[in-house]
Design a protein around this motif. Sequence first.
Motif, short mmCIF file in Angstrom:
data_model
loop_
_atom_site.label_atom_id
_atom_site.label_comp_id
_atom_site.label_asym_id
_atom_site.label_seq_id
_atom_site.Cartn_x
_atom_site.Cartn_y
_atom_site.Cartn_z
N PRO A 1 -12.00 63.35 -45.09
CA PRO A 1 -11.77 64.76 -45.39
C PRO A 1 -10.29 65.04 -45.66
O PRO A 1 -9.42 64.37 -45.10
N VAL A 2 -10.04 66.02 -46.52
CA VAL A 2 -8.66 66.42 -46.86
C VAL A 2 -8.49 67.88 -46.49
O VAL A 2 -9.31 68.72 -46.88
N LYS A 3 -7.45 68.18 -45.75
CA LYS A 3 -7.13 69.56 -45.37
C LYS A 3 -5.63 69.76 -45.49
O LYS A 3 -4.87 68.80 -45.54
N GLY A 4 -5.21 71.01 -45.49
CA GLY A 4 -3.79 71.32 -45.41
C GLY A 4 -2.99 70.97 -46.64
O GLY A 4 -3.33 71.36 -47.75
N ARG B 1 -11.88 65.23 -54.49
CA ARG B 1 -12.45 66.54 -54.82
C ARG B 1 -11.83 67.55 -53.86
O ARG B 1 -11.88 67.35 -52.64
N TYR B 2 -11.27 68.63 -54.42
CA TYR B 2 -10.63 69.64 -53.58
C TYR B 2 -10.52 70.94 -54.36
O TYR B 2 -10.82 70.99 -55.55
N LYS C 1 -9.80 77.28 -57.76
CA LYS C 1 -10.35 76.39 -58.79
C LYS C 1 -10.70 75.04 -58.19
O LYS C 1 -9.98 74.54 -57.34
N PRO C 2 -11.77 74.42 -58.68
CA PRO C 2 -12.08 73.06 -58.22
C PRO C 2 -11.24 72.03 -58.99
O PRO C 2 -10.95 72.20 -60.18
N TYR C 3 -10.84 70.97 -58.29
CA TYR C 3 -10.05 69.89 -58.89
C TYR C 3 -10.70 68.55 -58.58
O TYR C 3 -11.33 68.38 -57.54
N GLY D 1 -11.40 69.43 -48.67
CA GLY D 1 -11.58 68.53 -49.80
C GLY D 1 -12.09 67.19 -49.28
O GLY D 1 -12.35 67.02 -48.09
N GLU D 2 -12.21 66.24 -50.20
CA GLU D 2 -12.75 64.95 -49.80
C GLU D 2 -12.16 63.84 -50.66
O GLU D 2 -12.03 63.99 -51.88
N LEU D 3 -11.77 62.76 -50.02
CA LEU D 3 -11.39 61.53 -50.71
C LEU D 3 -12.52 60.53 -50.53
O LEU D 3 -12.97 60.29 -49.42
N HIS D 4 -12.97 59.98 -51.63
CA HIS D 4 -14.04 58.98 -51.57
C HIS D 4 -13.45 57.66 -52.06
O HIS D 4 -13.08 57.54 -53.23
N PHE D 5 -13.34 56.69 -51.17
CA PHE D 5 -12.89 55.35 -51.53
C PHE D 5 -14.13 54.56 -51.93
O PHE D 5 -14.92 54.16 -51.08
#
Length: 145
Positions: free
Chosen positions: A104-107, A128-129, A134-136, A87-91
């Motif tokens: 990036p987001v994992k786990g 976004r993950y 399903k996409p969230y 996934g991804e965190l966008h600040f």
Amino acid sequence: MTIKWNWGTKIFLVYTGFVVFMLGMVYLCTRQNYDLVSTDYYAQELKYQQVIDGKNNANQLGKAMTIAATDNGVAVQLPVAAVEGEGELHFYRPDNASYDFKVPVKGDGLVNIPANQLKTGKYTVKARYQYAGKPYYNEVIYYAP
């Protein structure tokens, strides 16, 4: 020598003042910094249905993404037990694009951001993950101290 203040002199002074004012405004306008929300906003607009679907899926979870300040930065917890894939965190910083960054987001969906990465001000954190196929998509506003 004295200046005669007839109507011709007055028109000349008004015209000269207007020209100086306009040149000053042109100079100030060229020094203004204009950051676009995104450089590829047309392509993102075409994919916006994915964001809508992600928001709907996130609303069905019944939990929200949380952001909490810690001693050495910020902790972001996604509302799912585990993130599938990446996934991804966008600040996103609305007032200055140079302060934007992605993580990036994992786990388990817990991300710690060091304090030195955040500048003081308002951020919109966009996540976004994927979870259970399903996409969230979550979006939260965070004010960095």
